[in-house]
Design an enzyme around this catalytic site. Structure first.
Site, PDB file in Angstrom:
ATOM      1  N   GLY A 138     -29.258  75.205  51.954  1.00 17.07           N
ATOM      2  CA  GLY A 138     -28.711  75.387  53.285  1.00 17.07           C
ATOM      3  C   GLY A 138     -29.731  75.998  54.242  1.00 17.07           C
ATOM      4  O   GLY A 138     -29.834  75.589  55.404  1.00 17.07           O
ATOM      5  N   ASN A 154     -19.308  83.085  56.967  1.00 14.61           N
ATOM      6  CA  ASN A 154     -19.417  83.468  55.563  1.00 14.61           C
ATOM      7  C   ASN A 154     -18.859  84.851  55.258  1.00 14.61           C
ATOM      8  O   ASN A 154     -18.485  85.130  54.135  1.00 14.61           O
ATOM      9  CB  ASN A 154     -20.878  83.400  55.114  1.00 14.61           C
ATOM     10  CG  ASN A 154     -21.848  84.032  56.092  1.00 14.61           C
ATOM     11  OD1 ASN A 154     -21.856  83.702  57.285  1.00 14.61           O
ATOM     12  ND2 ASN A 154     -22.658  84.943  55.603  1.00 14.61           N
ATOM     13  N   GLN A 166     -20.302  77.105  54.520  1.00 18.03           N
ATOM     14  CA  GLN A 166     -19.120  77.777  53.977  1.00 18.03           C
ATOM     15  C   GLN A 166     -17.855  76.924  54.061  1.00 18.03           C
ATOM     16  O   GLN A 166     -16.901  77.170  53.342  1.00 18.03           O
ATOM     17  CB  GLN A 166     -18.888  79.118  54.681  1.00 18.03           C
ATOM     18  CG  GLN A 166     -19.926  80.183  54.343  1.00 18.03           C
ATOM     19  CD  GLN A 166     -19.865  80.666  52.899  1.00 18.03           C
ATOM     20  OE1 GLN A 166     -18.861  80.504  52.200  1.00 18.03           O
ATOM     21  NE2 GLN A 166     -20.968  81.237  52.425  1.00 18.03           N
ATOM     22  N   HIS A 171     -24.822  75.072  46.133  1.00 16.08           N
ATOM     23  CA  HIS A 171     -24.366  76.148  45.251  1.00 16.08           C
ATOM     24  C   HIS A 171     -23.136  76.883  45.747  1.00 16.08           C
ATOM     25  O   HIS A 171     -22.666  77.816  45.095  1.00 16.08           O
ATOM     26  CB  HIS A 171     -25.505  77.147  44.979  1.00 16.08           C
ATOM     27  CG  HIS A 171     -25.859  78.015  46.146  1.00 16.08           C
ATOM     28  ND1 HIS A 171     -25.458  79.328  46.228  1.00 16.08           N
ATOM     29  CD2 HIS A 171     -26.563  77.768  47.266  1.00 16.08           C
ATOM     30  CE1 HIS A 171     -25.929  79.850  47.357  1.00 16.08           C
ATOM     31  NE2 HIS A 171     -26.600  78.912  48.007  1.00 16.08           N
ATOM     32  N   THR A 209     -41.456  65.669  45.958  1.00 16.03           N
ATOM     33  CA  THR A 209     -40.758  64.953  44.899  1.00 16.03           C
ATOM     34  C   THR A 209     -39.293  65.371  44.896  1.00 16.03           C
ATOM     35  O   THR A 209     -38.982  66.558  44.911  1.00 16.03           O
ATOM     36  CB  THR A 209     -41.389  65.266  43.527  1.00 16.03           C
ATOM     37  OG1 THR A 209     -42.761  64.894  43.573  1.00 16.03           O
ATOM     38  CG2 THR A 209     -40.689  64.512  42.410  1.00 16.03           C
ATOM     39  N   CYS A 258     -25.932  99.588  53.381  1.00 16.11           N
ATOM     40  CA  CYS A 258     -26.560 100.099  52.176  1.00 16.11           C
ATOM     41  C   CYS A 258     -26.824  99.000  51.152  1.00 16.11           C
ATOM     42  O   CYS A 258     -27.583  99.196  50.218  1.00 16.11           O
ATOM     43  CB  CYS A 258     -25.694 101.182  51.548  1.00 16.11           C
ATOM     44  SG  CYS A 258     -25.384 102.524  52.695  1.00 16.11           S
TER      45      CYS A 258
HETATM   46  C1  LIG Z   1     -23.110  80.099  56.555  1.00 14.15           C
HETATM   47  C2  LIG Z   1     -24.309  79.962  55.668  1.00 14.15           C
HETATM   48  N1  LIG Z   1     -25.381  79.284  56.120  1.00 14.15           N
HETATM   49  C3  LIG Z   1     -26.476  79.134  55.356  1.00 14.15           C
HETATM   50  C4  LIG Z   1     -26.557  79.665  54.092  1.00 14.15           C
HETATM   51  C5  LIG Z   1     -27.806  79.472  53.320  1.00 14.15           C
HETATM   52  O1  LIG Z   1     -27.695  78.473  52.350  1.00 14.15           O
HETATM   53  P1  LIG Z   1     -28.561  78.514  51.016  1.00 14.15           P
HETATM   54  O2  LIG Z   1     -28.077  79.675  50.242  1.00 14.15           O
HETATM   55  O3  LIG Z   1     -28.284  77.220  50.349  1.00 14.15           O
HETATM   56  O4  LIG Z   1     -29.990  78.661  51.434  1.00 14.15           O
HETATM   57  C6  LIG Z   1     -25.449  80.391  53.588  1.00 14.15           C
HETATM   58  C7  LIG Z   1     -25.439  81.003  52.247  1.00 14.15           C
HETATM   59  O5  LIG Z   1     -26.267  81.761  51.838  1.00 14.15           O
HETATM   60  C8  LIG Z   1     -24.316  80.546  54.408  1.00 14.15           C
HETATM   61  O6  LIG Z   1     -23.250  81.224  53.980  1.00 14.15           O
HETATM   62  C1  LIG Z   2     -52.005  67.198  43.618  1.00 13.04           C
HETATM   63  C2  LIG Z   2     -50.578  67.285  44.007  1.00 13.04           C
HETATM   64  N1  LIG Z   2     -50.212  68.112  44.995  1.00 13.04           N
HETATM   65  C3  LIG Z   2     -48.937  68.242  45.389  1.00 13.04           C
HETATM   66  C4  LIG Z   2     -47.930  67.512  44.792  1.00 13.04           C
HETATM   67  C5  LIG Z   2     -46.541  67.673  45.298  1.00 13.04           C
HETATM   68  O1  LIG Z   2     -45.766  68.500  44.466  1.00 13.04           O
HETATM   69  P1  LIG Z   2     -44.177  68.299  44.372  1.00 13.04           P
HETATM   70  O2  LIG Z   2     -43.972  66.993  43.716  1.00 13.04           O
HETATM   71  O3  LIG Z   2     -43.714  69.434  43.531  1.00 13.04           O
HETATM   72  O4  LIG Z   2     -43.638  68.347  45.748  1.00 13.04           O
HETATM   73  C6  LIG Z   2     -48.269  66.612  43.755  1.00 13.04           C
HETATM   74  C7  LIG Z   2     -47.271  65.787  43.056  1.00 13.04           C
HETATM   75  O5  LIG Z   2     -46.499  65.035  43.589  1.00 13.04           O
HETATM   76  C8  LIG Z   2     -49.617  66.504  43.351  1.00 13.04           C
HETATM   77  O6  LIG Z   2     -49.981  65.661  42.384  1.00 13.04           O
HETATM   78  S1  FES Z   3     -28.531 103.146  52.194  1.00 13.19           S
HETATM   79 FE1  FES Z   3     -26.837 104.058  53.085  1.00 13.19          FE
HETATM   80  S2  FES Z   3     -26.930 106.104  52.319  1.00 13.19           S
HETATM   81 FE2  FES Z   3     -28.224 104.922  51.073  1.00 13.19          FE
END
Ligand SMILES: Cc1ncc(COP(=O)(O)O)c(C=O)c1O
Ligand SMILES: Cc1ncc(COP(=O)(O)O)c(C=O)c1O
Ligand code: FES
Ligand code: FES
Lengths: 125, 394, 394
Positions: free
Chosen positions: C71, C151, C179, C201, C237, C326
């Site tokens: 997200g 959220n 959400q 997730h 990828t 906190c």
């Molecule tokens: C409203 C909202 N937007 C964005 C996110 C971020 O998504 P993600 O956890 O997949 O990075 C969250 C959750 O963390 C969310 O509750």
């Molecule tokens: C040399 C090299 N750099 C970067 C990448 C990209 O990595 P990823 O596939 O995890 O995005 C690849 C493979 O696709 C690679 O062979």
């Molecule tokens: S962070 Fe709030 S008292 Fe510890």
């Protein structure tokens, strides 16, 4: 990626080969990807009696080459002239978007071979 | 049908041990590591362990590891993050012509946005000259980014020497080590590397996770903003199962590296030599011996086209890859092979086999038995081969 | 120890059916979807099926779905990508004060880089006024970005109305639906949304995968450059197991949404009312009824502090979350609660319970039995509560 029909034509390409003393030959290179196709025609009257091809290219290039030879065999040259890239692709059940240009190879080579036939005819006259 | 997977440089299967651990984190230990409760704490601990496992494999400290969604994101974070952090200092970036698209495209994006780019050529073996890098350095150079080992031809680059150069000039040095991780030793200290990219799915870990090593003291601007995870370097809920799987895969890679390399070098050479012996008009691409990754075989087979080779191999259950234009969306053949001086036509018929842990000698025999027949058949169809035969006969 | 997980808005367990499919793609069907061979083709097909499953749940076309690492990345891609694409057209962006950090921080990053930002306030229930948005629109407004459901307090926003407004003014409209996905119906057509963020997730799918819906014809500049995957919108990828898991989770969510909601609304109201009945000086945060997510309970319990509540609940195996300063790295309590007009002191003692598919009535009873005791104990320690008691007695 490819349809069954494409794979069939790629695996068992029809009319692969060369021809001695063809009535028309057309060769085109695909400027885009560097692939090459050559097509040979045996023409009697204005009927395409036999056709052969050779292709250096991708699966789609081979399949469209094979397909186009099937499509023109027995047709008149006028009928063959109107076969388009799209028609070849369609006859194969379609090609992936990025592979549409490959069908140009086949249709262009065919049209060029017919052009060559016309040229030869004119020279004879 | 028999299936022989020889495309490990594209991606690897996940090690069963790795997969089993990941499973636990999907369905049981699913807490968000940022949470205060027990579900969160148990994953938080696992997160730090994984960080340590990655750090160890490259000789870094745990705190220097930032998890990302993969190699591509890590490359982007390194390059865009440095450019953004140092744009006031200078606008010149140095890279090489054989980099992965994740590096090249990112550098070109910067070039379009006001940065200056120098792309260093390579020799015919696909190796960057340190001298060329030296000559390219300018007072306003802020970043040198080159790969450790090339993904197509397996050429290993003189990283430590370039690192020394970068250090002398106070230039940030980024290395894409996606292909070398777990295959040959990496040590960020000895190599003088400031930023280093690694990825999970190339080392029997999961897809969708990678990491960027960021040397203590090196500043990068984040690419993805939000909750401030990963010490504010990379926001987003942590991909815990992925990270834990990647950590485990790094641990296993460290243990198995020497054995894997020994075994794969033997298969590599058998395959490479076997092809050259059995098929006419073949050119080996990339260096031989020490300067080549243990698992890479790359050959150009003249008068046939790469995709047709791949499809024919595939019908026999053999998975490989090619630098042919026809297999890529762009219509140019591999920029790496062209960069090494191959002409279009030859680059077009290139084939890469990349070995993995599970490959056997028997599988190599199978390839060596089938490939010549395929080449024969395709050459019979090729208008280019005609000419060779004819000129031979005449 | 008994474990009651009531933090589903932070993250959910992966559905066993989803996890099982993913497993196959880690260890057996591991091909790279970009590959020509059979290993690649089988995953490519699965990729497109998953795209379709996501599209269906939000009323979009397959082609309009771009997979991301979550997200947060999708929010960044939407906002930064639109800003970059339209920077010549205008520099004004509208958002709300209760957005997730993934949106707020990204907007603030743009503000630091020359964009103008208007942050719309919310009412005391945490709902954005359409009128305020209308008033904020300027000729140079290029983007409105607001969330579908909050959220923290579960408030559902008038998206369709804001969408209508955006459309009338030709302004790109982005909605963070992380959400709301799978909890309440979403239809990008009916809501006039141009860009929509979802995440795996939060709906019993995997961490590390999300998607951005991009309406046909809407242009965004990519955030991550490289191999050009995802129609050049997001390189790297593809995280195949993650994507396939997300797709499956969307399918299941579509099937179960109505039932889940019905069940969870019952538990939600039981918990919310139970707390109010059993504990003095409690304030319910967010709207009641239709405008609240089926699974969200949020209360401020005066004279106690959030982290202490969480830790005490955790010792009894109950996982919840809090808007307390906190528990966060920053020292301000939840910007959402403050935005709704809560004073610091009250925001500090807030508690969020977020329900999930597996929760039972019996678990709610357990919380209702334990929470009053915890509050009682903490209040006994609290100097603030002292004063209340004293003033009552006097
Ligand atoms: C409203 C909202 N937007 C964005 C996110 C971020 O998504 P993600 O956890 O997949 O990075 C969250 C959750 O963390 C969310 O509750
Ligand atoms: C040399 C090299 N750099 C970067 C990448 C990209 O990595 P990823 O596939 O995890 O995005 C690849 C493979 O696709 C690679 O062979
Ligand atoms: S962070 Fe709030 S008292 Fe510890
Ligand atoms: S002809 Fe080269 S891509 Fe098909």
């Amino acid at each position: 990626m490819y349809t069954e029909k494409v794979m069939d034509h790629f695996t068992n390409p029809r009319n692969v080969g060369e021809m001695e003393n063809p009535d028309g030959v057309g060769e085109v290179g695909n400027a885009k990807c560097g692939d090459i196709m050559r097509i040979y025609l045996d023409i009697e009257g204005d009927i395409i009696k036999d056709v052969k091809f050779k292709t250096f290219g991708c699966g789609a290039a081979v399949a469209t080459s094979s397909m186009v030879t099937e499509m023109v065999k027995g047709k008149t040259i006028d009928e063959a002239m109107v076969i388009s890239n799209a028609a070849v692709a369609e006859a194969l059940g379609g090609l992936p978007e990025t592979k549409m240009h490959c069908s140009n190879l086949a249709a262009d080579a065919l049209h060029k071979a017919i052009g060559d036939y016309h040229d030869k005819q004119q020279k004879k006259e | 049908m028999r299936r022989v997977y020889l495309d490990h440089s594209a991606t690897t299967p996940v090690d069963p041990e790795v997969a089993a651990i990941m499973m636990t984190y999907y369905t049981e230990k699913y807490g968000n590591p940022s949470s205060v409760h027990g579900f969160g704490r148990e994953t938080k601990q696992a997160l730090e362990q994984a960080r340590n496992q990655v750090a160890e494999l490259i000789g870094a400290a745990s705190r220097e590891i930032t998890f990302t969604s993969g190699g591509t994101e890590a490359d982007n974070l390194a390059i865009l993050g440095t450019a953004e952090a140092l744009r006031k200092k200078g606008k010149h970036i140095i890279t090489s012509c054989i980099e992965h698209h994740a590096v090249l495209e990112t550098c070109e994006y910067l070039e379009k946005n006001g940065f200056d780019l120098t792309v260093i050529p390579v020799d015919e073996e696909g190796i960057i000259s340190v001298d060329e890098v030296r000559k390219a350095i300018r007072p306003d150079t802020i970043l040198i980014t080159v790969m450790h080992a090339n993904n197509e031809v397996g050429s290993i680059q003189p990283i430590a020497e370039i690192g020394k150069l970068a250090k002398e000039h106070g230039i940030v040095f980024h290395v894409d080590a996606v292909q070398s991780l777990g295959k040959i030793p990496i040590n960020v200290e000895e190599m003088n590397v400031d930023l280093l990219t690694v990825s999970g799915h190339k080392i029997y870990g999961p897809k969708g996770v990678g990491a960027l090593y960021v040397r203590k003291g090196v500043r990068i601007v984040p690419l993805i903003h939000g909750g401030g995870q990963e010490r504010k370097r990379r926001s987003g809920t942590e991909n815990m199962p992925g990270i834990i799987g990647f950590g485990k895969a790094c641990e296993l890679a460290g243990q198995r590296m020497a054995d894997d390399a020994k075994k794969q070098i033997k298969l590599r050479d058998k395959l490479m030599n076997g092809i050259v012996e059995r098929i006419e008009y073949v050119k080996v691409n990339g260096p031989v011996g020490e300067k080549r990754l243990p698992n890479n075989v790359n050959v150009s087979i003249r008068y046939v086209e790469g995709e047709s080779l791949l499809l024919s191999l595939d019908m026999l259950g053999i998975a490989a890859s090619s630098g042919s234009a026809c297999t890529s969306g762009s219509l140019d053949p591999s920029h790496v092979l062209l960069g090494m001086g191959l002409i279009h036509e030859i680059a077009h018929g290139s084939l890469r086999f990349s070995l993995g842990r599970q490959n056997t000698e028997e599988e190599i025999d199978y390839v060596l038995e089938q490939l010549p027949k395929i080449v024969e058949r395709l050459r019979m169809m090729s208008p280019l081969y005609d000419q060779v035969i004819h000129s031979k006969q005449s």
